[in-house]
Enzyme design. Structure first.
Site, short mmCIF file in Angstrom:
data_model
loop_
_atom_site.label_atom_id
_atom_site.label_comp_id
_atom_site.label_asym_id
_atom_site.label_seq_id
_atom_site.Cartn_x
_atom_site.Cartn_y
_atom_site.Cartn_z
N GLY A 47 0.85 -1.18 0.00
CA GLY A 47 0.00 0.00 0.00
C GLY A 47 0.88 1.23 0.00
N GLN A 52 3.17 9.87 1.88
CA GLN A 52 4.48 9.24 1.68
C GLN A 52 5.20 9.77 0.45
OE1 GLN A 52 2.80 5.05 2.34
NE2 GLN A 52 4.89 4.86 3.08
N CYS A 101 7.17 -0.91 6.19
CA CYS A 101 6.67 0.33 5.58
C CYS A 101 7.73 0.86 4.64
CB CYS A 101 6.36 1.35 6.67
SG CYS A 101 5.73 2.92 6.04
N LEU A 102 7.29 1.32 3.47
CA LEU A 102 8.24 1.84 2.50
C LEU A 102 8.92 3.13 3.00
CD1 LEU A 102 6.15 1.23 -0.73
CD2 LEU A 102 8.06 -0.14 0.12
N GLU A 144 -2.26 1.94 6.31
CA GLU A 144 -2.26 3.04 5.33
C GLU A 144 -2.98 4.27 5.87
OE1 GLU A 144 -0.25 2.98 2.96
OE2 GLU A 144 0.18 0.86 3.30
N HIS A 147 -1.12 6.65 8.03
CA HIS A 147 -0.28 7.66 7.37
C HIS A 147 -1.02 8.99 7.20
CE1 HIS A 147 3.35 5.45 6.35
NE2 HIS A 147 2.65 4.43 5.88
NI NI Z 1 3.58 2.58 5.47
#
Ligand code: NI
Length: 178
Positions: A47, A52, A101-102, A144, A147
């Site tokens: 996701g 982000q 998490c990216l 998600e 965020h």
């Molecule tokens: Ni994340």
């Protein structure tokens, strides 16, 4: 369309409470969604949320429709665009599960999440979405949507003995550096 830079933990833009989308089905919204999709796919993410990539709007995309190499044991989640989401836990129960998490590359942690959840919001055309989900799907949505309120998963880790480097915790996992 473009693959955008993913902001990393420590960037103050990840800590904002995102603004609601007020206009649907616009070229700007579709361009944002294309960038989110392209960036998520390029990073093999489960996701991605607009904050982000530095965009201060309540927009998330998640799911893939097929098994994700970063989460090979997780069930598939349908590809979803969710705008201005509202989450309602349906039970008190929470369960712990591994998350990455990216924006927190190279690490995984054990995070408690509600097991059963209803989520509501809008699709890109402004049509309402309402789903009742559980398990990994519910986990992804909660991650998600966090965020959008400036919360990264390490802020929810309770047991830091189960927070560490992906390559150590899960040797051999594809994309172990994310
Ligand atoms: Ni994340």
């Amino acid at each position: 369309m473009a693959i955008r830079e993913i902001l990393k933990m420590g960037d103050e833009r990840l800590l904002r409470v995102a603004q609601p989308v007020t206009q649907f089905n616009t070229p700007a919204l579709h361009a944002l969604l294309q960038d989110l999709n392209d960036t998520m796919l390029a990073a093999n993410g489960a996701g991605l949320a607009a904050p982000q990539i530095g965009v201060d709007l309540q927009v998330v995309v998640f799911g893939s429709g097929e098994v994700n190499p970063r989460y090979p044991d997780a069930p598939a989640v349908p590809y979803t665009v969710l705008i201005n989401p509202v989450l309602t836990p349906l039970r008190e129960d929470q369960e712990e599960g591994w998350e990455g998490c990216l924006s927190v590359p190279g690490l995984r942690g054990m995070v408690p999440r509600f097991t059963h959840l209803r989520y509501q919001g809008f699709d890109p055309q402004g049509q309402p979405i309402e789903r009742t989900v559980e398990g990994f799907h519910a986990r992804v949505v909660q991650h998600e949507c966090d965020h959008l309120i400036g919360v990264l998963y390490p802020m929810r880790v309770r047991d830091f003995s189960r927070f560490g480097y992906t390559e150590v915790l899960f040797p051999g996992l594809d994309d172990a550096d994310d």
